[in-house]
Design a protein around this motif. Structure first.
Motif, PDB file in Angstrom:
ATOM      1  N   PRO A   1       0.805  -1.227   0.000  1.00 14.48           N
ATOM      2  CA  PRO A   1       0.000   0.000   0.000  1.00 14.48           C
ATOM      3  C   PRO A   1       0.837   1.277   0.000  1.00 14.48           C
ATOM      4  CG  PRO A   1       0.059  -0.959   2.186  1.00 14.48           C
ATOM      5  CD  PRO A   1       0.809  -1.904   1.280  1.00 14.48           C
ATOM      6  N   GLU A   2       0.162   2.376  -0.342  1.00 10.92           N
ATOM      7  CA  GLU A   2       0.773   3.688  -0.155  1.00 10.92           C
ATOM      8  C   GLU A   2       1.027   3.839   1.342  1.00 10.92           C
ATOM      9  OE1 GLU A   2       1.776   6.045  -2.336  1.00 10.92           O
ATOM     10  OE2 GLU A   2       1.243   4.641  -3.929  1.00 10.92           O
ATOM     11  N   VAL A   3       2.148   4.424   1.687  1.00  7.95           N
ATOM     12  CA  VAL A   3       2.545   4.485   3.087  1.00  7.95           C
ATOM     13  C   VAL A   3       1.832   5.635   3.790  1.00  7.95           C
ATOM     14  CG1 VAL A   3       4.472   4.693   4.678  1.00  7.95           C
ATOM     15  CG2 VAL A   3       4.780   3.483   2.516  1.00  7.95           C
ATOM     16  N   ALA A   4       1.004   5.252   4.724  1.00 10.83           N
ATOM     17  CA  ALA A   4       0.317   6.185   5.618  1.00 10.83           C
ATOM     18  C   ALA A   4       0.141   5.444   6.932  1.00 10.83           C
ATOM     19  CB  ALA A   4      -1.035   6.599   5.046  1.00 10.83           C
ATOM     20  N   PHE A   5       0.012   6.187   8.006  1.00  8.45           N
ATOM     21  CA  PHE A   5      -0.099   5.559   9.319  1.00  8.45           C
ATOM     22  C   PHE A   5      -1.209   4.500   9.348  1.00  8.45           C
ATOM     23  CE2 PHE A   5      -1.897   5.365  13.612  1.00  8.45           C
ATOM     24  CZ  PHE A   5      -0.790   4.873  14.293  1.00  8.45           C
ATOM     25  N   GLU A   6      -2.329   4.798   8.709  1.00 10.77           N
ATOM     26  CA  GLU A   6      -3.458   3.875   8.697  1.00 10.77           C
ATOM     27  C   GLU A   6      -3.127   2.563   7.981  1.00 10.77           C
ATOM     28  OE1 GLU A   6      -3.908   7.068   6.958  1.00 10.77           O
ATOM     29  OE2 GLU A   6      -3.999   7.858   8.992  1.00 10.77           O
ATOM     30  N   ALA A   7      -2.148   2.582   7.105  1.00  9.96           N
ATOM     31  CA  ALA A   7      -1.796   1.397   6.319  1.00  9.96           C
ATOM     32  C   ALA A   7      -0.583   0.656   6.879  1.00  9.96           C
ATOM     33  CB  ALA A   7      -1.536   1.801   4.870  1.00  9.96           C
ATOM     34  N   TRP A   8      -0.058   1.082   8.023  1.00  6.30           N
ATOM     35  CA  TRP A   8       1.143   0.448   8.565  1.00  6.30           C
ATOM     36  C   TRP A   8       0.960  -1.045   8.792  1.00  6.30           C
ATOM     37  CZ3 TRP A   8       4.111   3.726  12.730  1.00  6.30           C
ATOM     38  CH2 TRP A   8       4.744   4.797  12.095  1.00  6.30           C
ATOM     39  N   THR A   9      -0.215  -1.476   9.218  1.00  7.30           N
ATOM     40  CA  THR A   9      -0.453  -2.904   9.444  1.00  7.30           C
ATOM     41  C   THR A   9      -0.295  -3.673   8.137  1.00  7.30           C
ATOM     42  OG1 THR A   9      -1.979  -2.373  11.233  1.00  7.30           O
ATOM     43  CG2 THR A   9      -2.110  -4.589  10.331  1.00  7.30           C
ATOM     44  N   ASP A  10      -0.859  -3.144   7.060  1.00  3.40           N
ATOM     45  CA  ASP A  10      -0.723  -3.798   5.759  1.00  3.40           C
ATOM     46  C   ASP A  10       0.723  -3.751   5.275  1.00  3.40           C
ATOM     47  OD1 ASP A  10      -3.412  -4.460   5.644  1.00  3.40           O
ATOM     48  OD2 ASP A  10      -3.951  -2.621   4.585  1.00  3.40           O
ATOM     49  N   CYS A  11       1.391  -2.622   5.480  1.00  5.30           N
ATOM     50  CA  CYS A  11       2.802  -2.510   5.095  1.00  5.30           C
ATOM     51  C   CYS A  11       3.629  -3.560   5.841  1.00  5.30           C
ATOM     52  CB  CYS A  11       3.345  -1.117   5.392  1.00  5.30           C
ATOM     53  SG  CYS A  11       2.686   0.198   4.352  1.00  5.30           S
ATOM     54  N   GLU A  12       3.373  -3.704   7.116  1.00  2.00           N
ATOM     55  CA  GLU A  12       4.109  -4.685   7.928  1.00  2.00           C
ATOM     56  C   GLU A  12       3.847  -6.101   7.438  1.00  2.00           C
ATOM     57  OE1 GLU A  12       6.872  -5.669  10.712  1.00  2.00           O
ATOM     58  OE2 GLU A  12       6.223  -3.633  10.285  1.00  2.00           O
ATOM     59  N   ARG A  13       2.623  -6.349   7.030  1.00  7.50           N
ATOM     60  CA  ARG A  13       2.258  -7.683   6.526  1.00  7.50           C
ATOM     61  C   ARG A  13       3.047  -8.036   5.270  1.00  7.50           C
ATOM     62  NH1 ARG A  13      -3.679  -9.544   4.348  1.00  7.50           N
ATOM     63  NH2 ARG A  13      -3.138 -11.711   4.038  1.00  7.50           N
ATOM     64  N   TYR A  14       3.247  -7.062   4.391  1.00  6.25           N
ATOM     65  CA  TYR A  14       3.935  -7.311   3.124  1.00  6.25           C
ATOM     66  C   TYR A  14       5.424  -6.975   3.177  1.00  6.25           C
ATOM     67  CZ  TYR A  14      -0.753  -7.811   1.227  1.00  6.25           C
ATOM     68  OH  TYR A  14      -2.027  -8.226   0.985  1.00  6.25           O
ATOM     69  N   LEU A  15       5.908  -6.549   4.326  1.00  9.93           N
ATOM     70  CA  LEU A  15       7.306  -6.134   4.447  1.00  9.93           C
ATOM     71  C   LEU A  15       8.295  -7.226   4.027  1.00  9.93           C
ATOM     72  CD1 LEU A  15       9.297  -3.893   5.281  1.00  9.93           C
ATOM     73  CD2 LEU A  15       9.179  -4.809   7.613  1.00  9.93           C
ATOM     74  N   PRO A  16       8.171  -8.471   4.510  1.00  7.94           N
ATOM     75  CA  PRO A  16       9.155  -9.489   4.097  1.00  7.94           C
ATOM     76  C   PRO A  16       9.174  -9.726   2.584  1.00  7.94           C
ATOM     77  CG  PRO A  16       7.877 -10.277   5.970  1.00  7.94           C
ATOM     78  CD  PRO A  16       7.232  -9.007   5.491  1.00  7.94           C
ATOM     79  N   GLN A  17       7.993  -9.712   1.976  1.00  9.55           N
ATOM     80  CA  GLN A  17       7.931  -9.922   0.529  1.00  9.55           C
ATOM     81  C   GLN A  17       8.558  -8.741  -0.211  1.00  9.55           C
ATOM     82  OE1 GLN A  17       5.280 -10.339   2.600  1.00  9.55           O
ATOM     83  NE2 GLN A  17       4.975 -12.545   2.479  1.00  9.55           N
ATOM     84  N   ALA A  18       8.288  -7.529   0.250  1.00  6.14           N
ATOM     85  CA  ALA A  18       8.855  -6.345  -0.396  1.00  6.14           C
ATOM     86  C   ALA A  18      10.376  -6.329  -0.245  1.00  6.14           C
ATOM     87  CB  ALA A  18       8.234  -5.077   0.189  1.00  6.14           C
ATOM     88  N   GLN A  19      10.864  -6.699   0.928  1.00  2.25           N
ATOM     89  CA  GLN A  19      12.319  -6.762   1.136  1.00  2.25           C
ATOM     90  C   GLN A  19      12.948  -7.825   0.237  1.00  2.25           C
ATOM     91  OE1 GLN A  19      12.035  -7.305   5.417  1.00  2.25           O
ATOM     92  NE2 GLN A  19      12.930  -5.277   5.760  1.00  2.25           N
ATOM     93  N   HIS A  20      12.274  -8.953   0.087  1.00  2.00           N
ATOM     94  CA  HIS A  20      12.801  -9.987  -0.806  1.00  2.00           C
ATOM     95  C   HIS A  20      12.796  -9.496  -2.253  1.00  2.00           C
ATOM     96  CE1 HIS A  20      14.040 -13.937  -2.057  1.00  2.00           C
ATOM     97  NE2 HIS A  20      13.030 -13.994  -2.903  1.00  2.00           N
ATOM     98  N   CYS A  21      11.777  -8.735  -2.624  1.00  2.00           N
ATOM     99  CA  CYS A  21      11.737  -8.178  -3.979  1.00  2.00           C
ATOM    100  C   CYS A  21      12.908  -7.231  -4.216  1.00  2.00           C
ATOM    101  CB  CYS A  21      10.412  -7.464  -4.222  1.00  2.00           C
ATOM    102  SG  CYS A  21       9.048  -8.601  -4.524  1.00  2.00           S
ATOM    103  N   ALA A  22      13.302  -6.484  -3.189  1.00  2.00           N
ATOM    104  CA  ALA A  22      14.468  -5.607  -3.324  1.00  2.00           C
ATOM    105  C   ALA A  22      15.701  -6.431  -3.660  1.00  2.00           C
ATOM    106  CB  ALA A  22      14.686  -4.803  -2.047  1.00  2.00           C
ATOM    107  N   THR A  23      15.823  -7.597  -3.029  1.00  2.00           N
ATOM    108  CA  THR A  23      16.940  -8.492  -3.329  1.00  2.00           C
ATOM    109  C   THR A  23      16.825  -9.047  -4.743  1.00  2.00           C
ATOM    110  OG1 THR A  23      17.099  -9.089  -0.994  1.00  2.00           O
ATOM    111  CG2 THR A  23      18.149 -10.581  -2.563  1.00  2.00           C
ATOM    112  N   LEU A  24      15.612  -9.432  -5.134  1.00  2.00           N
ATOM    113  CA  LEU A  24      15.403  -9.959  -6.495  1.00  2.00           C
ATOM    114  C   LEU A  24      15.742  -8.906  -7.546  1.00  2.00           C
ATOM    115  CD1 LEU A  24      12.013 -11.874  -6.064  1.00  2.00           C
ATOM    116  CD2 LEU A  24      14.305 -12.870  -6.287  1.00  2.00           C
TER     117      LEU A  24
END
Length: 177
Positions: free
Chosen positions: A56-79
């Motif tokens: 999601p777009e980063v906003a305080f209200e979306a932090w839970t969703d950001c945290e949920r997808y954080l490992p996948q996003a970090q892995h994508c940075a590696t990819l």
């Protein structure tokens, strides 16, 4: 039935939210080893596109969703790095990931992702793009948070110059810089 068999042998498991499945690391390695390098690159590309679509777009209200997808996003940075993917969507994902990390005071990670995003924007769109200006500005804000004022000012000056050039001096984005 297939999923039940895989779960019975602990090859997959439910995530903590019970809505996702996790594939055992050994299975991931075996599957990866059976793919050609081109197939691996294609799958990496697809993963980046998919995670970009859900992060999601980063906003305080979306932090839970950001945290949920954080490992996948970090892995994508590696990819993105491993396969030298030059997707604009990858740059967008990295920029949002970097901004999220900066909001969570993970400054080292944020700098890495924002720098990687800037590099991708410049490679994909050229150094004179509004997206590059946005990444420059985000990185400048991060440096200001870290009290790296000289570097922050230099980046913000670059962003300002780009925005003036691309949007005009009275545009809200230019004024923001």
């Amino acid at each position: 039935q297939a999923l039940a068999n895989l779960r019975r042998f602990s090859l997959i498991s439910h995530g903590s939210d019970r809505a996702t499945l996790q594939i055992h690391r050994i299975v991931q390695d075996v599957l990866s080893d059976t793919l050609t390098s081109e197939q691996q690159r294609d799958w990496a590309r697809q993963a980046v596109l998919l995670v970009n679509a859900v992060f999601p777009e980063v906003a305080f209200e979306a932090w839970t969703d950001c945290e949920r997808y954080l490992p996948q996003a970090q892995h994508c940075a590696t990819l993105i790095d491993d396969f030298q993917l030059t997707l604009q969507e990858g740059a967008l994902l990295l920029e949002r990931l970097g901004f999220y990390c900066s909001q969570r005071a993970l400054f080292t990670e944020a700098a890495r992702y924002l720098t990687q995003a800037l590099s991708l924007y410049e490679d994909h769109l050229g150094t004179n793009s509004i997206e590059a200006a946005e990444a420059l500005s985000s990185l400048a804000l991060l440096y200001a948070q870290e009290a790296r004022y000289q570097e922050a000012e230099e980046l913000q000056q670059r962003a300002l110059k780009l925005r003036e050039q691309l949007c005009g001096p009275d545009d809200p984005l230019t004024v923001e810089s």
